[in-house]
Design an enzyme around this catalytic site. Structure first.
Site: not given
Length: 200
Positions: A64, A66, A69
């Protein structure tokens, strides 16, 4: 000790192809083991570590990009999977946990000592992923957790400082590791979200 390992990893990997994804991807993806029933997650504190017991295999593991996180030092992406929240239990030093952002859809519980995110939980019963907790299986010494299947929110790493000119090489590296890059979630998970929206 952890910083030394990360530094050694960065030096070795940067010299080979210049693209850092995540140590558990760059150093070879471990296969999913049949009949794996979970294990223990542990934060990075040298003493009074937070431990979390997981009583099932994880699912939908993915890289991920983003900005929310937790990622190990030097990695462009985090690795995130989900488990049913009823299969997760904090077993030691729960008092050390704090929610990073109360306004976020996913409440990420991080250790106050080392900063590692131990799990994320959704309180909103109307959310399509309500009932699932988000975990980082790399925090476990047990082998056999579900292997990463895809890469999500890839473009988001630009927001955290990645040069846009590097994105083609990063996407190529993800693809070479068998992780199809998406700028949202995988089609399967996007279908889950759309189905939930259509039925509500």
């Amino acid at each position: 000790m952890i910083n030394k390992i990360v530094s050694k990893y960065k030096a070795t990997f940067c010299s080979s192809n210049g693209v850092l994804i995540h140590p558990n991807i760059d150093n070879g993806i471990q296969p999913t083991l049949d009949n794996f029933n979970g294990g223990e997650l542990k934060c990075h504190c040298g003493s009074k570590a937070v431990t979390v017991e997981i009583k099932s295999q994880s699912a939908h593991n993915h890289a991920c990009g983003c900005s929310k996180c937790w990622k190990p030092s030097g990695a462009l992406f985090s690795l995130v999977a989900v488990v049913p929240k009823d299969n997760l239990k904090v077993t030691n030093n729960e008092s050390k946990l704090k929610v990073i952002d109360d306004s976020a859809a996913i409440k990420r519980f991080a250790c106050k000592g080392c900063g590692v995110h131990m799990y994320g939980r959704i309180d909103n019963t109307e959310h399509p992923f309500f009932g699932l907790d988000f975990i980082h299986t790399e925090l476990s010494l047990q082998k056999g957790w579900s292997a990463p299947e895809f890469a999500a929110f890839v473009s988001s790493i630009i927001e955290t400082g990645t040069n846009p000119e590097d994105m083609a090489a990063i996407r190529n590296q993800l693809t070479s590791q068998g992780l199809t890059p998406y700028d949202c979630l995988s089609p399967v998970l996007m279908d889950v979200i759309a189905t939930h929206t259509a039925n509500n």
